[in-house]
Write a protein that holds these residues in place. Structure first.
Motif, PDB file in Angstrom:
ATOM      1  N   GLU A 191       0.833  -1.207   0.000  1.00 47.85           N
ATOM      2  CA  GLU A 191       0.000   0.000   0.000  1.00 47.85           C
ATOM      3  C   GLU A 191       0.866   1.256   0.000  1.00 47.85           C
ATOM      4  N   GLU A 192       1.945   1.259   0.786  1.00 50.42           N
ATOM      5  CA  GLU A 192       2.864   2.401   0.810  1.00 50.42           C
ATOM      6  C   GLU A 192       3.501   2.616  -0.556  1.00 50.42           C
ATOM      7  N   ILE A 193       3.925   1.522  -1.187  1.00 51.18           N
ATOM      8  CA  ILE A 193       4.540   1.619  -2.513  1.00 51.18           C
ATOM      9  C   ILE A 193       3.525   2.135  -3.523  1.00 51.18           C
ATOM     10  N   GLU A 194       2.299   1.639  -3.435  1.00 48.69           N
ATOM     11  CA  GLU A 194       1.245   2.085  -4.347  1.00 48.69           C
ATOM     12  C   GLU A 194       0.965   3.573  -4.164  1.00 48.69           C
ATOM     13  N   LEU A 195       0.914   4.027  -2.912  1.00 50.53           N
ATOM     14  CA  LEU A 195       0.676   5.443  -2.648  1.00 50.53           C
ATOM     15  C   LEU A 195       1.828   6.294  -3.166  1.00 50.53           C
ATOM     16  N   ALA A 196       3.064   5.856  -2.893  1.00 51.45           N
ATOM     17  CA  ALA A 196       4.228   6.598  -3.379  1.00 51.45           C
ATOM     18  C   ALA A 196       4.232   6.653  -4.901  1.00 51.45           C
ATOM     19  N   SER A 197       3.900   5.537  -5.526  1.00 56.49           N
ATOM     20  CA  SER A 197       3.849   5.501  -6.989  1.00 56.49           C
ATOM     21  C   SER A 197       2.753   6.416  -7.514  1.00 56.49           C
ATOM     22  N   ALA A 198       1.607   6.395  -6.825  1.00 52.95           N
ATOM     23  CA  ALA A 198       0.504   7.258  -7.245  1.00 52.95           C
ATOM     24  C   ALA A 198       0.896   8.724  -7.141  1.00 52.95           C
ATOM     25  N   LEU A 199       1.587   9.081  -6.054  1.00 51.31           N
ATOM     26  CA  LEU A 199       2.033  10.466  -5.909  1.00 51.31           C
ATOM     27  C   LEU A 199       3.029  10.822  -7.000  1.00 51.31           C
ATOM     28  N   HIS A 200       3.919   9.884  -7.304  1.00 53.13           N
ATOM     29  CA  HIS A 200       4.945  10.146  -8.311  1.00 53.13           C
ATOM     30  C   HIS A 200       4.348  10.242  -9.712  1.00 53.13           C
ATOM     31  N   THR A 201       3.342   9.416 -10.004  1.00 49.29           N
ATOM     32  CA  THR A 201       2.771   9.402 -11.344  1.00 49.29           C
ATOM     33  C   THR A 201       1.657  10.417 -11.536  1.00 49.29           C
ATOM     34  N   GLY A 202       1.288  11.119 -10.471  1.00 51.06           N
ATOM     35  CA  GLY A 202       0.294  12.164 -10.642  1.00 51.06           C
ATOM     36  C   GLY A 202      -1.041  11.879  -9.987  1.00 51.06           C
ATOM     37  N   GLU A 203      -1.321  10.608  -9.646  1.00 51.31           N
ATOM     38  CA  GLU A 203      -2.541  10.330  -8.907  1.00 51.31           C
ATOM     39  C   GLU A 203      -2.378  11.007  -7.553  1.00 51.31           C
ATOM     40  N   HIS A 204      -3.444  11.389  -6.963  1.00 52.24           N
ATOM     41  CA  HIS A 204      -3.428  12.115  -5.687  1.00 52.24           C
ATOM     42  C   HIS A 204      -2.693  13.452  -5.826  1.00 52.24           C
ATOM     43  N   GLN A 205      -2.586  13.959  -7.022  1.00 47.29           N
ATOM     44  CA  GLN A 205      -1.856  15.199  -7.261  1.00 47.29           C
ATOM     45  C   GLN A 205      -2.501  16.362  -6.526  1.00 47.29           C
ATOM     46  N   ASP A 206      -3.825  16.346  -6.430  1.00 48.06           N
ATOM     47  CA  ASP A 206      -4.506  17.438  -5.738  1.00 48.06           C
ATOM     48  C   ASP A 206      -4.098  17.504  -4.271  1.00 48.06           C
ATOM     49  N   GLU A 207      -4.025  16.335  -3.595  1.00 47.63           N
ATOM     50  CA  GLU A 207      -3.603  16.315  -2.193  1.00 47.63           C
ATOM     51  C   GLU A 207      -2.169  16.797  -2.061  1.00 47.63           C
ATOM     52  N   ARG A 208      -1.316  16.367  -2.993  1.00 50.01           N
ATOM     53  CA  ARG A 208       0.094  16.767  -2.972  1.00 50.01           C
ATOM     54  C   ARG A 208       0.205  18.275  -3.180  1.00 50.01           C
ATOM     55  N   ASP A 209      -0.511  18.778  -4.171  1.00 56.11           N
ATOM     56  CA  ASP A 209      -0.497  20.220  -4.439  1.00 56.11           C
ATOM     57  C   ASP A 209      -1.003  21.002  -3.233  1.00 56.11           C
ATOM     58  N   ASP A 210      -2.068  20.499  -2.604  1.00 51.72           N
ATOM     59  CA  ASP A 210      -2.609  21.179  -1.427  1.00 51.72           C
ATOM     60  C   ASP A 210      -1.557  21.258  -0.318  1.00 51.72           C
ATOM     61  N   ALA A 211      -0.829  20.169  -0.104  1.00 46.98           N
ATOM     62  CA  ALA A 211       0.201  20.159   0.949  1.00 46.98           C
ATOM     63  C   ALA A 211       1.326  21.138   0.616  1.00 46.98           C
ATOM     64  N   VAL A 212       1.744  21.156  -0.649  1.00 47.02           N
ATOM     65  CA  VAL A 212       2.817  22.062  -1.075  1.00 47.02           C
ATOM     66  C   VAL A 212       2.388  23.508  -0.886  1.00 47.02           C
ATOM     67  N   TYR A 213       1.193  23.836  -1.334  1.00 49.71           N
ATOM     68  CA  TYR A 213       0.759  25.226  -1.250  1.00 49.71           C
ATOM     69  C   TYR A 213       0.403  25.641   0.173  1.00 49.71           C
ATOM     70  N   GLU A 214      -0.004  24.688   1.003  1.00 49.62           N
ATOM     71  CA  GLU A 214      -0.235  25.009   2.410  1.00 49.62           C
ATOM     72  C   GLU A 214       1.087  25.401   3.082  1.00 49.62           C
ATOM     73  N   LEU A 215       2.139  24.638   2.815  1.00 47.54           N
ATOM     74  CA  LEU A 215       3.456  24.981   3.373  1.00 47.54           C
ATOM     75  C   LEU A 215       3.963  26.301   2.796  1.00 47.54           C
ATOM     76  N   SER A 216       3.745  26.500   1.504  1.00 47.19           N
ATOM     77  CA  SER A 216       4.171  27.740   0.858  1.00 47.19           C
ATOM     78  C   SER A 216       3.460  28.947   1.467  1.00 47.19           C
ATOM     79  N   ASP A 217       2.162  28.823   1.682  1.00 41.99           N
ATOM     80  CA  ASP A 217       1.395  29.909   2.298  1.00 41.99           C
ATOM     81  C   ASP A 217       1.872  30.170   3.727  1.00 41.99           C
ATOM     82  N   ARG A 218       2.233  29.097   4.433  1.00 48.93           N
ATOM     83  CA  ARG A 218       2.738  29.254   5.797  1.00 48.93           C
ATOM     84  C   ARG A 218       4.054  30.033   5.797  1.00 48.93           C
TER      85      ARG A 218
END
Length: 174
Positions: free
Chosen positions: A51-78
């Motif tokens: 499951e961890e590998i699948e999640l990491a792969s999904a993040l790397h390939t663009g799946e879950h991109q919205d969650e990743r983008d949200d985390a990046v921009y939340e830190l950026s805004d902070r």
């Protein structure tokens, strides 16, 4: 139920000593139960890793991109909020976390540059803005617009000509 001693009569009623009757079977049953429990534990660990590998792969390939983008921009805004509040140490720590957690994301480098700029470390900030622009180019078309890339280079160029308020610290390499 209490444990049967090896030299006591076997509880099965055969009249033989436990060690000569049912103990070998009971020991084998106990070993089999231990093997099953270990196999189930290993299977659970394997599933969790998959499951961890699948999640990491999904993040790397663009799946879950919205969650990743949200985390990046939340830190950026902070980082932006901390810089505006003059809390530069916390802003720098957050920008470095952003860089560490998302090393392929030039926004972290841009945030660190903004912290250095706010501190008056213009040459270091300019170098970081250039590194952010290079990171944007490296990500390829469709990831960053040309105006964002150009904005990083313009900030770097503006800071190259402005005097630094402090000695130049060396930013950590990407």
């Amino acid at each position: 139920m209490s444990k049967v001693g090896r030299n006591e009569p076997c509880p099965c009623g055969s009249g033989r000593k436990y060690k000569k009757c049912c103990e070998p079977c009971d020991q084998e049953l106990s070993r089999e139960q231990s093997r099953r429990a270990e196999a189930e534990s290993l299977a659970a660990i394997t599933r969790a890793l998959a499951e961890e590998i699948e999640l990491a792969s999904a993040l790397h390939t663009g799946e879950h991109q919205d969650e990743r983008d949200d985390a990046v921009y939340e830190l950026s805004d902070r980082v932006d909020a901390l810089v505006k509040a003059g809390r530069f140490d916390e802003a720098e720590a957050t920008a470095r976390k952003l860089e560490a957690d998302y090393p392929d994301e030039p926004v972290g480098t841009e945030c660190l540059a903004s912290v250095y700029e706010a501190r008056g470390l213009n040459q270091a900030a300019a170098e970081l803005y250039r590194r952010a622009a290079a990171g944007m180019k490296a990500r390829g078309e469709g990831n960053f617009c040309e105006c964002c890339h150009d904005r990083m280079l313009e900030l770097a160029q503006r800071l190259d000509t402005a005097p630094s308020a402090h000695p130049l610290p060396r930013p950590e390499p990407a």
